[in-house]
Structure formats: C-alpha cells, structure tokens
Design a protein around this motif. Structure first.
Motif, short mmCIF file in Angstrom:
data_model
loop_
_atom_site.label_atom_id
_atom_site.label_comp_id
_atom_site.label_asym_id
_atom_site.label_seq_id
_atom_site.Cartn_x
_atom_site.Cartn_y
_atom_site.Cartn_z
N UNK A 9 0.83 -1.20 0.00
CA UNK A 9 0.00 0.00 0.00
C UNK A 9 0.87 1.25 0.00
N UNK A 10 1.94 1.23 0.79
CA UNK A 10 2.87 2.36 0.82
C UNK A 10 3.52 2.55 -0.55
N UNK A 11 3.91 1.47 -1.19
CA UNK A 11 4.51 1.55 -2.52
C UNK A 11 3.54 2.17 -3.52
N UNK A 12 2.26 1.83 -3.42
CA UNK A 12 1.25 2.41 -4.31
C UNK A 12 1.10 3.91 -4.06
N UNK A 13 1.15 4.31 -2.80
CA UNK A 13 1.09 5.74 -2.46
C UNK A 13 2.31 6.45 -3.04
N UNK A 14 3.49 5.84 -2.89
CA UNK A 14 4.71 6.44 -3.44
C UNK A 14 4.60 6.61 -4.95
N UNK A 15 4.05 5.62 -5.63
CA UNK A 15 3.89 5.69 -7.08
C UNK A 15 3.00 6.88 -7.46
N UNK A 16 1.89 7.05 -6.75
CA UNK A 16 0.99 8.18 -7.04
C UNK A 16 1.69 9.51 -6.73
N UNK A 17 2.44 9.56 -5.63
CA UNK A 17 3.17 10.76 -5.25
C UNK A 17 4.17 11.14 -6.34
N UNK A 18 4.93 10.17 -6.81
CA UNK A 18 5.92 10.45 -7.85
C UNK A 18 5.28 10.84 -9.16
N UNK A 19 4.15 10.23 -9.48
CA UNK A 19 3.43 10.61 -10.69
C UNK A 19 2.94 12.05 -10.61
N UNK A 20 2.45 12.45 -9.47
CA UNK A 20 2.02 13.84 -9.28
C UNK A 20 3.21 14.80 -9.34
N UNK A 21 4.34 14.39 -8.81
CA UNK A 21 5.54 15.22 -8.88
C UNK A 21 5.97 15.39 -10.34
N UNK A 22 5.91 14.31 -11.12
CA UNK A 22 6.21 14.39 -12.55
C UNK A 22 5.25 15.35 -13.25
N UNK A 23 3.97 15.25 -12.93
CA UNK A 23 2.98 16.14 -13.53
C UNK A 23 3.26 17.60 -13.16
N UNK A 24 3.72 17.83 -11.94
CA UNK A 24 4.05 19.20 -11.51
C UNK A 24 5.21 19.75 -12.33
N UNK A 25 6.23 18.93 -12.53
CA UNK A 25 7.38 19.37 -13.32
C UNK A 25 6.94 19.65 -14.76
N UNK A 26 6.10 18.79 -15.32
CA UNK A 26 5.61 19.03 -16.69
C UNK A 26 4.82 20.34 -16.77
N UNK A 27 4.03 20.63 -15.76
CA UNK A 27 3.28 21.89 -15.76
C UNK A 27 4.25 23.07 -15.70
N UNK A 28 5.33 22.93 -14.98
CA UNK A 28 6.33 24.00 -14.92
C UNK A 28 7.02 24.19 -16.27
N UNK A 29 7.16 23.12 -17.04
CA UNK A 29 7.68 23.24 -18.40
C UNK A 29 6.72 24.10 -19.22
N UNK A 30 5.42 23.84 -19.11
CA UNK A 30 4.43 24.66 -19.81
C UNK A 30 4.51 26.11 -19.36
N UNK A 31 4.66 26.32 -18.07
CA UNK A 31 4.79 27.69 -17.55
C UNK A 31 6.04 28.34 -18.10
N UNK A 32 7.13 27.59 -18.20
CA UNK A 32 8.36 28.13 -18.77
C UNK A 32 8.17 28.58 -20.21
N UNK A 33 7.45 27.79 -20.99
CA UNK A 33 7.15 28.19 -22.37
C UNK A 33 6.32 29.47 -22.40
N UNK A 34 5.34 29.57 -21.52
CA UNK A 34 4.52 30.78 -21.44
C UNK A 34 5.38 31.99 -21.07
N UNK A 35 6.24 31.81 -20.07
CA UNK A 35 7.10 32.91 -19.64
C UNK A 35 8.02 33.35 -20.77
N UNK A 36 8.59 32.40 -21.49
CA UNK A 36 9.48 32.73 -22.60
C UNK A 36 8.72 33.50 -23.68
N UNK A 37 7.54 33.02 -24.03
CA UNK A 37 6.75 33.64 -25.10
C UNK A 37 6.23 35.01 -24.73
#
Length: 93
Positions: A9-37
C-alpha cells in the motif's frame, strides 16, 4: 494484514506521489514556455511565498511538520526553477 500488505500500500502511495511530482514538473515546463513567449521573468518570489504558505496551512491542518514541508518545497521549487530556466533559455528540460 501483513507487513508486506502494508508495504505494498505504501509503494502504491509512493507511485501516485511520484506521478504527481512528474505532472508538476511538466506543468512548470508549460509555464516556462509561457514565460518565454510573454517575456515574463523566471523568478517570481511572491509566487514562491504563496506556494510555501499553502503548504504550511496544509501541514497545520493535517499534523505534518511545517518545517519539513518548507524544506520539501524548497527542493521542489529549486528543481522546477531549474527546469523553467532551461525552457526559458531555449533548452528543453
């Protein structure tokens, strides 16, 4: 319930946590593109304060050490700033 069940169960929570962290980084990439443009500076100190304050309030509501959350978000923010900086500079993260 066994220790293995609890750990699974803890491993499954960690997987969801890491997936959300990845999604956060991807959103920051989008924000970076917006800031550049749109010529928006990468560093937005007021935004960092908002994020840290929100984490502190969450910690207070849920009994999570606020110093821990502050240090955690310092790491997350440092990484996302690094990623945004790469995007704004024209390198993909």
């Amino acid at each position: 319930m066994t220790i293995e069940d609890l750990r699974a169960e803890l491993d499954a929570i960690d997987e969801r946590f890491l997936e959300e962290l990845r999604a956060r980084v991807e959103k920051c990439v989008e924000i970076g593109h917006f800031k550049r443009a749109n010529d928006v500076p990468m560093m937005q100190p007021h935004r960092i304060g908002i994020v840290q304050e929100r984490a502190a309030r969450f910690g207070a509501r849920h009994g999570i050490n606020q110093d821990f959350l502050h240090r955690l978000y310092d790491l997350i923010i440092a990484e996302t700033c690094r990623v945004e900086d790469l995007v704004i500079g024209g390198s993909e993260a």
